[in-house]
Design a protein around this motif. Sequence first.
Motif, PDB file in Angstrom:
ATOM      1  N   ALA A  17    -148.832  38.863  94.318  1.00 59.11           N
ATOM      2  CA  ALA A  17    -147.998  39.829  95.030  1.00 59.11           C
ATOM      3  C   ALA A  17    -148.903  40.902  95.621  1.00 59.11           C
ATOM      4  O   ALA A  17    -149.915  41.280  95.020  1.00 59.11           O
ATOM      5  CB  ALA A  17    -147.005  40.467  94.076  1.00 59.11           C
ATOM      6  N   GLY A  19    -148.496  44.716  97.735  1.00 61.16           N
ATOM      7  CA  GLY A  19    -147.678  45.740  98.370  1.00 61.16           C
ATOM      8  C   GLY A  19    -148.428  46.269  99.574  1.00 61.16           C
ATOM      9  O   GLY A  19    -148.551  45.595 100.594  1.00 61.16           O
ATOM     10  N   SER A  20    -148.995  47.445  99.455  1.00 63.28           N
ATOM     11  CA  SER A  20    -149.710  48.055 100.576  1.00 63.28           C
ATOM     12  C   SER A  20    -151.229  47.879 100.476  1.00 63.28           C
ATOM     13  O   SER A  20    -151.962  48.377 101.330  1.00 63.28           O
ATOM     14  CB  SER A  20    -149.383  49.548 100.643  1.00 63.28           C
ATOM     15  OG  SER A  20    -147.983  49.734 100.759  1.00 63.28           O
ATOM     16  N   GLY A  21    -151.677  47.235  99.429  1.00 59.18           N
ATOM     17  CA  GLY A  21    -153.121  46.976  99.320  1.00 59.18           C
ATOM     18  C   GLY A  21    -153.973  48.207  99.057  1.00 59.18           C
ATOM     19  O   GLY A  21    -155.166  48.213  99.352  1.00 59.18           O
ATOM     20  N   THR A  22    -153.387  49.255  98.478  1.00 61.34           N
ATOM     21  CA  THR A  22    -154.171  50.461  98.180  1.00 61.34           C
ATOM     22  C   THR A  22    -154.721  50.466  96.755  1.00 61.34           C
ATOM     23  O   THR A  22    -155.368  51.432  96.351  1.00 61.34           O
ATOM     24  CB  THR A  22    -153.338  51.748  98.362  1.00 61.34           C
ATOM     25  OG1 THR A  22    -152.329  51.784  97.349  1.00 61.34           O
ATOM     26  CG2 THR A  22    -152.709  51.814  99.738  1.00 61.34           C
ATOM     27  N   GLY A  23    -154.443  49.433  96.005  1.00 63.32           N
ATOM     28  CA  GLY A  23    -154.892  49.360  94.608  1.00 63.32           C
ATOM     29  C   GLY A  23    -156.393  49.542  94.500  1.00 63.32           C
ATOM     30  O   GLY A  23    -157.136  49.138  95.412  1.00 63.32           O
ATOM     31  N   SER A  82    -151.674  60.085  94.951  1.00 66.36           N
ATOM     32  CA  SER A  82    -152.212  60.693  96.172  1.00 66.36           C
ATOM     33  C   SER A  82    -152.015  59.771  97.374  1.00 66.36           C
ATOM     34  O   SER A  82    -151.971  60.214  98.510  1.00 66.36           O
ATOM     35  CB  SER A  82    -153.698  60.990  96.012  1.00 66.36           C
ATOM     36  OG  SER A  82    -153.895  61.849  94.922  1.00 66.36           O
ATOM     37  N   SER A  83    -151.885  58.479  97.096  1.00 69.96           N
ATOM     38  CA  SER A  83    -151.660  57.486  98.154  1.00 69.96           C
ATOM     39  C   SER A  83    -150.180  57.350  98.506  1.00 69.96           C
ATOM     40  O   SER A  83    -149.782  56.373  99.140  1.00 69.96           O
ATOM     41  CB  SER A  83    -152.180  56.136  97.663  1.00 69.96           C
ATOM     42  OG  SER A  83    -151.641  55.854  96.372  1.00 69.96           O
ATOM     43  N   SER A  88    -146.772  51.138  97.846  1.00 66.58           N
ATOM     44  CA  SER A  88    -145.400  50.642  97.656  1.00 66.58           C
ATOM     45  C   SER A  88    -144.916  50.876  96.230  1.00 66.58           C
ATOM     46  O   SER A  88    -145.717  50.975  95.298  1.00 66.58           O
ATOM     47  CB  SER A  88    -145.350  49.147  97.973  1.00 66.58           C
ATOM     48  OG  SER A  88    -145.965  48.406  96.929  1.00 66.58           O
ATOM     49  N   ASN A  92    -146.730  50.446  92.644  1.00 67.44           N
ATOM     50  CA  ASN A  92    -146.650  51.520  91.631  1.00 67.44           C
ATOM     51  C   ASN A  92    -146.199  50.968  90.282  1.00 67.44           C
ATOM     52  O   ASN A  92    -146.738  51.323  89.236  1.00 67.44           O
ATOM     53  CB  ASN A  92    -145.640  52.598  92.040  1.00 67.44           C
ATOM     54  CG  ASN A  92    -146.029  53.425  93.253  1.00 67.44           C
ATOM     55  OD1 ASN A  92    -145.261  54.246  93.712  1.00 67.44           O
ATOM     56  ND2 ASN A  92    -147.217  53.204  93.790  1.00 67.44           N
ATOM     57  N   ALA A  94    -146.425  47.825  89.272  1.00 68.99           N
ATOM     58  CA  ALA A  94    -147.449  46.917  88.749  1.00 68.99           C
ATOM     59  C   ALA A  94    -148.622  47.679  88.137  1.00 68.99           C
ATOM     60  O   ALA A  94    -149.222  47.238  87.167  1.00 68.99           O
ATOM     61  CB  ALA A  94    -147.940  45.986  89.850  1.00 68.99           C
ATOM     62  N   SER A  97    -148.425  53.566  88.074  1.00 72.10           N
ATOM     63  CA  SER A  97    -149.157  54.635  88.755  1.00 72.10           C
ATOM     64  C   SER A  97    -148.757  56.024  88.296  1.00 72.10           C
ATOM     65  O   SER A  97    -147.623  56.263  87.888  1.00 72.10           O
ATOM     66  CB  SER A  97    -148.942  54.517  90.262  1.00 72.10           C
ATOM     67  OG  SER A  97    -149.409  53.266  90.704  1.00 72.10           O
ATOM     68  N   GLY A  98    -149.726  56.908  88.376  1.00 65.74           N
ATOM     69  CA  GLY A  98    -149.509  58.311  88.055  1.00 65.74           C
ATOM     70  C   GLY A  98    -149.725  59.172  89.278  1.00 65.74           C
ATOM     71  O   GLY A  98    -149.934  58.673  90.385  1.00 65.74           O
ATOM     72  N   ALA A 153    -141.773  41.892  91.073  1.00 68.83           N
ATOM     73  CA  ALA A 153    -140.571  42.735  91.072  1.00 68.83           C
ATOM     74  C   ALA A 153    -139.911  42.656  92.439  1.00 68.83           C
ATOM     75  O   ALA A 153    -140.576  42.801  93.469  1.00 68.83           O
ATOM     76  CB  ALA A 153    -140.942  44.180  90.760  1.00 68.83           C
ATOM     77  N   GLU A 364    -154.916  55.194  85.500  1.00 69.39           N
ATOM     78  CA  GLU A 364    -153.800  54.871  86.384  1.00 69.39           C
ATOM     79  C   GLU A 364    -154.151  53.838  87.437  1.00 69.39           C
ATOM     80  O   GLU A 364    -153.268  53.374  88.141  1.00 69.39           O
ATOM     81  CB  GLU A 364    -153.288  56.143  87.064  1.00 69.39           C
ATOM     82  CG  GLU A 364    -154.409  56.927  87.736  1.00 69.39           C
ATOM     83  CD  GLU A 364    -153.946  58.230  88.387  1.00 69.39           C
ATOM     84  OE1 GLU A 364    -152.910  58.767  87.972  1.00 69.39           O
ATOM     85  OE2 GLU A 364    -154.621  58.688  89.325  1.00 69.39           O
TER      86      GLU A 364
END
Lengths: 430, 430
Positions: A17, A19-23, A82-83, A88, A92, A94, A97-98, A153, A364
């Motif tokens: 999966a 989402g936005s690829g910011t991980g 901050s992102s 997404s 978050n 998955a 996130s904090g 999800a 996080e």
Amino acid sequence: MAAVVKICNQYSVPFIARGSGTGLSGGALPSEDSVLIVTSLMRQILSVDLDNQRIIVQPGVINSWVTQTVSGAGFYYAPDPSSQIICSIGGNVAENSGGVHCLKYGVTTNHVLGLKIVTPEGEIVDLGGQIPESPGYDLTGIFVGSEGTLGIATEITLRILKSAESICVLLADFTSVEAAGATVSDIISAGIIPGGMEMMDNVSINAVEDVVATNCYPRDATAILLVEIDGLEVEVAVNKQRVIDICKQNGARSVTSASDPEMRLKLWKGRKAAFAAAGHLSPDYYVQDGVIPRTQLPYVLQEIEVLSQKFGYPIANVFHAGDGNLHPLILFDNAIPGALEKVEELGGEILKLCVRVGGSISGEHGIGADKKCYMPDMFSDADLETMQWVRQVFNPQGLANPGKIFPTPRTCGEAANVANHKQLEGVERF
Amino acid sequence: MAAVVKICNQYSVPFIARGSGTGLSGGALPSEDSVLIVTSLMRQILSVDLDNQRIIVQPGVINSWVTQTVSGAGFYYAPDPSSQIICSIGGNVAENSGGVHCLKYGVTTNHVLGLKIVTPEGEIVDLGGQIPESPGYDLTGIFVGSEGTLGIATEITLRILKSAESICVLLADFTSVEAAGATVSDIISAGIIPGGMEMMDNVSINAVEDVVATNCYPRDATAILLVEIDGLEVEVAVNKQRVIDICKQNGARSVTSASDPEMRLKLWKGRKAAFAAAGHLSPDYYVQDGVIPRTQLPYVLQEIEVLSQKFGYPIANVFHAGDGNLHPLILFDNAIPGALEKVEELGGEILKLCVRVGGSISGEHGIGADKKCYMPDMFSDADLETMQWVRQVFNPQGLANPGKIFPTPRTCGEAANVANHKQLEGVERF
Ligand SMILES: Cc1cc2nc3c(=O)[nH]c(=O)nc-3n(C[C@H](O)[C@H](O)[C@H](O)COP(=O)(O)OP(=O)(O)OC[C@H]3O[C@@H](n4cnc5c(N)ncnc54)[C@H](O)[C@@H]3O)c2cc1C
Ligand SMILES: Cc1cc2nc3c(=O)[nH]c(=O)nc-3n(C[C@H](O)[C@H](O)[C@H](O)COP(=O)(O)OP(=O)(O)OC[C@H]3O[C@@H](n4cnc5c(N)ncnc54)[C@H](O)[C@@H]3O)c2cc1C
């Protein structure tokens, strides 16, 4: 989603999966040929129930949209990475996130009431529900933070909170990191729980001033603290004065305060842009993410400085001080051969330091691909084995985001052997 | 503990952890010949770390001892079941217990940082850690609320909170349940989160006045609300006035307030004694525990009254109003043949009503043996199957507290078939 996953199962093809690829731990990067299932077309807000303070969203919905949807009615969604203008809600969930406001209000897991998921075998299952407590095992809790390894999800029920009557942001300017660290401890010991409490060091301060020019951050400060206080107007007034007093007692040179929304945003702007600004300081940078008990802050910052000197790479420090969640940014130039390896080693030393003082290898940003080899530093074989058994339950064929979280001998060598051996045994038994 | 569990495994004998035996869903009662492992000799406080706000205790430690241990230093442990002077922390963890203060501060799961457990096979495993967020799957979260089916907790790291500067308890007196219910909604909608918000109906009010004679509860009230407000002195003063105004707007005949500790205890005394007092109203009583979305309160109370009339048993209502957590107390005489069966049927109808309005079959007393047959009313086969796979992971031989939580065909008939079939399949595969 279920149909796609079923087809992957039919052909034994791994899927991931995204989402936005910011991980920031490589969670959404395939480690082998895989189908990437991107949720960016699943961006509907499915229902809003203000009376019961909950909202149901699809996984591709962007974090900040949730607050935007309900802010007119005086509500907001607390976890604010901050992102947040790009990441997404699925991501978050998955990553659990904090964000700045999680000190007072808790991270993502405290705000997810229920989930509809597609299991790794393509079944549709509901976890949790529409109300905070659900009987049976807390499978919602286990899914949150599972980094895409237990399924995808597809519907997420979030808790929304009432906006505070009044908010004030303070910026305190210190000439030593120890003083700023002691201030953090003293604020918490006084029983004040700020909406957010962030620390930045001199390198970060100058980086953000160069890039976003808030013109509020004192360039000659050794460290600044940003403290947000929220609540009733009277409460904010009293706590604001208490925090100012504590800062002064610890030697703050000055404390600036902002109550109107525009000025508050300005004070936060530098902090929110800190990662991006680091990119201007140096051709490349490596973000680390670790947690320490709050009382260890001064010691750990000193040790990070020692490591920085030893390895010869400057480190900018930005962190969720109230939570003890560090984000050292290691500055380097990837064009220099061997630099990345050195920096990764330095990053690893910082993690080991965190574990040594009773902390954690991730606050996080998750484990993903990047940190899986450090898991044995924190968990025993029996601990890791138990987690992997749980993974087998949801993910018996191992098709959902393989190669993440758990150490594998190919990438981690010896350390992974025991845990992995058991995992393989698990695969056979299922 | 590990040695005992290993011996049970060797001889395939089921075992059941037991704390203080105050559980209300039959969780600590053996359903077949078993070894009862009672934790009452494990009552040490292992460590207290005030700076990092955590305490490590053995499972047999009594709930109220935790607050007693740290209250001198200005801290407390938030989850406070009414049984707190006798129930154990191990039992609290297993049931994910709640209490009056959980509206604002969250139930047990929000206060457990880490656990040492003995797995059902006798291994010692650490779950979570000393800091709030731990990477990997949230196994601490899944253990909390698992009712002794995933192993036995032997060390529990709890989060302690700073005591509030000021506390005030209000008692509002209403001539209709609807008005009291509307007041609850209005308080929450105003963005006020009371430390606790409890409702009692006329039957309960008179029962506690008969038994503990607080002399504060108006005997002719149709319902009373107890609202505790905590925080800074200024904050409590403002919120107190706001709550009084909301009560008055909704037609409260009077609002009493208490700030000094003795008077506050007196106002709470009746609520805390409500279950015990019900025992004086009638030879026997049956406590039900369900949750509904807060907005459904007036409707559900009306329907409970209809059911009470239909079945011919009086019902006293006491509940955590802010959380929508109902505790109807059904009054009956067990000496009359057939009465218990009727009452159980009535209790079941109440649970089905809760589920119908989007609620839950258990708020805080767990599923245990008593409610397992209602699980299919709330969860699909796939949902239950997933939970049972998780159980298999920890508890492959099924020796830890068998016959609890999940429906079995012998006791639940048809409804249990699918789920149980899968469970058996699971046993074979392991
Ligand atoms: C500049 C910057 C600042 C950041 N600041 C913060 C911060 O303050 N706090 C913080 O916690 N993080 C922060 N991050 C990290 C990142 O934004 C978060 O981890 C975020 O939650 C990832 O969301 P995403 O949609 O980009 O997920 P992705 O990167 O696309 O995916 C991340 C993981 O989630 C999984 N995933 C995605 N969608 C689903 C789904 N629907 N179901 C199951 N699994 C799924 C993926 O498989 C992957 O393992 C920051 C990142 C950047 C670049
Ligand atoms: C008058 C009265 C008022 C009550 N009020 C409340 C209330 O306000 N809120 C609330 O939530 N509950 C309430 N309860 C219910 C009960 O007190 C709680 O569920 C409590 O947490 C049970 O603790 P115990 O030590 O008595 O557990 P027990 O009854 O001994 O056991 C309960 C379950 O926990 C398991 N268990 C016990 N110890 C361990 C361990 N170390 N590891 C793993 N599993 C274990 C047992 O196997 C069993 O399944 C009340 C009960 C009474 C009698």
